[in-house]
Enzyme design. Structure first.
Site, PDB file in Angstrom:
ATOM      1  N   HIS A  20     -57.199   9.929  59.088  1.00  0.00           N
ATOM      2  CA  HIS A  20     -56.612  11.269  58.955  1.00  0.00           C
ATOM      3  C   HIS A  20     -57.366  12.084  57.905  1.00  0.00           C
ATOM      4  O   HIS A  20     -57.683  13.254  58.127  1.00  0.00           O
ATOM      5  CB  HIS A  20     -55.131  11.134  58.596  1.00  0.00           C
ATOM      6  CG  HIS A  20     -54.395  12.422  58.531  1.00  0.00           C
ATOM      7  ND1 HIS A  20     -53.985  12.972  57.340  1.00  0.00           N
ATOM      8  CD2 HIS A  20     -53.993  13.276  59.509  1.00  0.00           C
ATOM      9  CE1 HIS A  20     -53.346  14.100  57.591  1.00  0.00           C
ATOM     10  NE2 HIS A  20     -53.339  14.310  58.895  1.00  0.00           N
TER      11      HIS A  20
ATOM     12  N   ASP B 183     -53.179  15.579  62.750  1.00  0.00           N
ATOM     13  CA  ASP B 183     -51.832  15.118  62.420  1.00  0.00           C
ATOM     14  C   ASP B 183     -51.215  14.332  63.571  1.00  0.00           C
ATOM     15  O   ASP B 183     -50.574  13.293  63.364  1.00  0.00           O
ATOM     16  CB  ASP B 183     -50.941  16.301  62.056  1.00  0.00           C
ATOM     17  CG  ASP B 183     -51.310  16.940  60.730  1.00  0.00           C
ATOM     18  OD1 ASP B 183     -52.205  16.423  60.028  1.00  0.00           O
ATOM     19  OD2 ASP B 183     -50.698  17.972  60.388  1.00  0.00           O
TER      20      ASP B 183
END
EC number: 3.1.1.4
Length: 137
Positions: A63, A105
């Site tokens: 991420h 996300d």
């Protein structure tokens, strides 16, 4: 003055992308992003260094790398369009930067859900001093 700054940062998070990311995490894991993932391993939380400790921490590493590739907006503050449909997270909108942040996300939330069995409480509040090896995106 420091307390006002902390409150301001928290309010920005409530209105911006971090709140949306938290909702995605809750949707895919049933866990609170703040309580479960905000300070986990070497990468879950603000910043990151070292080598991911497990598959859950690797979700955060990937991420962070994804956010690092986003150009044209601040990933932590960008508000984007998304929806929950039939168990999936669907990113929408025409803005390429917002969509890229949403995809970062979305992929991380799915990763957390797929790796719930690797979550280990010993990595909660893990000291950054133990995150010494390096890994590149």
């Amino acid at each position: 003055m420091r307390i006002l700054w902390i409150v301001a940062v928290c309010l920005i998070g409530v209105e911006g992308n971090l709140y949306q990311f938290g909702k995605m995490i809750r949707y895919k894991t049933g866990k609170s992003a703040l309580l479960s993932y905000s300070d986990y391993g070497c990468y879950c939380g603000w910043g990151g260094q070292g080598k991911p400790k497990d598959a859950t921490d690797r979700c955060c590493f990937v991420h962070d790398c994804c956010y690092g590739r986003v150009n044209g907006c601040d990933p932590k503050l960008t508000i984007y369009s998304y929806s929950f449909e039939n168990g999936d997270i669907v990113c929408g909108g025409d803005d390429s930067c917002k969509r890229a942040v949403c995809e970062c996300d979305r992929v991380a939330a799915i990763c957390f859900g797929e790796n719930l069995n690797t979550y280990d409480k010993k990595y909660k509040n893990y000291p950054s001093s133990q995150c010494t090896e390096t890994e590149q995106c």
